[in-house]
Write a protein that holds these residues in place. Structure first.
Motif, PDB file in Angstrom:
ATOM      1  N   LEU A 259       0.835  -1.187   0.000  1.00  0.00           N
ATOM      2  CA  LEU A 259       0.000   0.000   0.000  1.00  0.00           C
ATOM      3  C   LEU A 259       0.875   1.244   0.000  1.00  0.00           C
ATOM      4  N   ASN A 260       0.728   2.070  -1.032  1.00  0.00           N
ATOM      5  CA  ASN A 260       1.461   3.324  -1.136  1.00  0.00           C
ATOM      6  C   ASN A 260       0.433   4.452  -1.228  1.00  0.00           C
ATOM      7  N   GLY A 261       0.236   5.179  -0.137  1.00  0.00           N
ATOM      8  CA  GLY A 261      -0.835   6.170  -0.101  1.00  0.00           C
ATOM      9  C   GLY A 261      -2.173   5.458  -0.128  1.00  0.00           C
ATOM     10  N   ARG A 262      -2.926   5.668  -1.180  1.00  0.00           N
ATOM     11  CA  ARG A 262      -4.220   4.996  -1.333  1.00  0.00           C
ATOM     12  C   ARG A 262      -4.211   4.003  -2.487  1.00  0.00           C
ATOM     13  N   THR A 263      -3.021   3.611  -2.940  1.00  0.00           N
ATOM     14  CA  THR A 263      -2.910   2.676  -4.063  1.00  0.00           C
ATOM     15  C   THR A 263      -2.297   1.359  -3.610  1.00  0.00           C
ATOM     16  N   LEU A 264      -3.011   0.283  -3.855  1.00  0.00           N
ATOM     17  CA  LEU A 264      -2.544  -1.066  -3.534  1.00  0.00           C
ATOM     18  C   LEU A 264      -1.989  -1.686  -4.810  1.00  0.00           C
ATOM     19  N   SER A 265      -0.759  -2.190  -4.749  1.00  0.00           N
ATOM     20  CA  SER A 265      -0.147  -2.768  -5.944  1.00  0.00           C
ATOM     21  C   SER A 265       0.693  -3.974  -5.566  1.00  0.00           C
ATOM     22  N   GLY A 266       1.025  -4.754  -6.573  1.00  0.00           N
ATOM     23  CA  GLY A 266       1.838  -5.938  -6.328  1.00  0.00           C
ATOM     24  C   GLY A 266       1.783  -6.894  -7.499  1.00  0.00           C
ATOM     25  N   ASP A 267       2.188  -8.135  -7.250  1.00  0.00           N
ATOM     26  CA  ASP A 267       2.163  -9.187  -8.262  1.00  0.00           C
ATOM     27  C   ASP A 267       1.083 -10.195  -7.905  1.00  0.00           C
ATOM     28  N   GLY A 268       0.739 -11.014  -8.868  1.00  0.00           N
ATOM     29  CA  GLY A 268      -0.268 -12.038  -8.623  1.00  0.00           C
ATOM     30  C   GLY A 268      -0.245 -13.082  -9.714  1.00  0.00           C
ATOM     31  N   SER A 269      -1.188 -13.992  -9.647  1.00  0.00           N
ATOM     32  CA  SER A 269      -1.316 -15.029 -10.669  1.00  0.00           C
ATOM     33  C   SER A 269      -2.781 -15.349 -10.861  1.00  0.00           C
ATOM     34  N   VAL A 270      -3.153 -15.645 -12.097  1.00  0.00           N
ATOM     35  CA  VAL A 270      -4.540 -15.959 -12.425  1.00  0.00           C
ATOM     36  C   VAL A 270      -4.588 -17.247 -13.237  1.00  0.00           C
ATOM     37  N   ALA A 271      -5.604 -18.075 -12.962  1.00  0.00           N
ATOM     38  CA  ALA A 271      -5.861 -19.284 -13.749  1.00  0.00           C
ATOM     39  C   ALA A 271      -7.279 -19.189 -14.284  1.00  0.00           C
ATOM     40  N   PHE A 272      -7.464 -19.533 -15.551  1.00  0.00           N
ATOM     41  CA  PHE A 272      -8.765 -19.427 -16.198  1.00  0.00           C
ATOM     42  C   PHE A 272      -9.430 -20.798 -16.302  1.00  0.00           C
ATOM     43  N   SER A 273     -10.744 -20.804 -16.178  1.00  0.00           N
ATOM     44  CA  SER A 273     -11.500 -22.056 -16.237  1.00  0.00           C
ATOM     45  C   SER A 273     -11.340 -22.744 -17.592  1.00  0.00           C
ATOM     46  N   GLY A 274     -11.188 -21.924 -18.647  1.00  0.00           N
ATOM     47  CA  GLY A 274     -11.046 -22.492 -19.985  1.00  0.00           C
ATOM     48  C   GLY A 274      -9.630 -22.931 -20.307  1.00  0.00           C
TER      49      GLY A 274
END
Length: 231
Positions: free
Chosen positions: A185-200
């Motif tokens: 959290l920097n001020g009012r902005t949340l940022s970072g890395d992540g990962s997503v998996a799709f159903s298809g």
């Protein structure tokens, strides 16, 4: 004397019209705003070329073109600008999705999109109501001015994940899972890395950011897919 005053007023009015015309929003403005999203400082993309814009309405355009990544590979990008605001942008492979069949198969792997534009956010939020009663109660409390959401990392992370999931569902197909790793959290902005998996099928690493207002409501943000090994 009065003649001089009238002449001065005419010149002032002409200057005002000239200034207004100079700052009128046009296709060049739309291209500049789009490229500001795609090849901004720190972006993995550069060298925009073959850029074109098509007017779709008053101060509204579709902008498209090609960019290169850090390895020189070419990607196609497009932006939708509505009333001077970039409400959606994407960067997709410009050489590997030539046929419709492959485009469909790679839909979940399209690179880049921005969460931007009030209209787009309203539509996303309307279709992504939380199923967590406790979370909804906290949102109501923060909106009423009771407490601050910026001391509640769990709330911010859940809210960001909710909107990102809805946007990914809308852009690239049903999301099976989304993990936000080590958010900062920097001020009012949340940022970072992540990962997503799709159903298809298909999974990607991504970078994200969610910008909150003082009540903890998201008003802007973005996500972009990372190439393997570029965490």
């Amino acid at each position: 004397m009065s003649g001089n005053i009238k002449f001065t007023l005419v010149l002032a009015f002409a200057a005002l019209l000239s200034t207004s015309s100079a700052f009128a929003y046009n296709d060049s403005s739309a291209r500049s705003d789009c490229l500001g999203k795609v090849v901004h400082w720190g972006s993995v993309y550069s060298n925009p070329h073959d850029v074109r814009s098509d007017e779709t309405g008053y101060r509204s355009y579709n902008v498209s073109g090609l960019v290169n990544d850090r390895d020189g590979r070419e990607y196609r990008f497009d932006c939708r600008v509505e009333d001077r605001e970039v409400v959606n942008w994407n960067v997709n492979s410009g050489s590997s999705d030539r046929d419709d069949k492959k485009k469909s198969r790679n839909k979940a792997l399209a690179i880049g999109a921005g969460i931007a534009g009030a209209a787009a956010l309203i539509a996303i939020l309307a279709s992504s109501k939380s199923k967590d009663g406790e979370h909804d109660e906290k949102r109501a409390e923060y909106n009423s001015g009771k407490g601050t959401p910026f001391e509640d990392m769990r709330f911010l992370k859940t809210e960001c994940k909710r909107v990102l999931t809805a946007h990914l569902n809308n852009d690239h197909g049903d999301v099976q899972s989304l993990e936000l790793e080590h958010p900062s959290l920097n001020g009012r902005t949340l940022s970072g890395d992540g990962s997503v998996a799709f159903s298809g099928g298909g999974d990607r690493h991504l970078a994200f950011s969610c910008a909150f207002d003082r009540a903890g409501n998201i008003y802007d943000g973005s996500y972009s897919y990372r190439h393997a090994g570029s965490r």
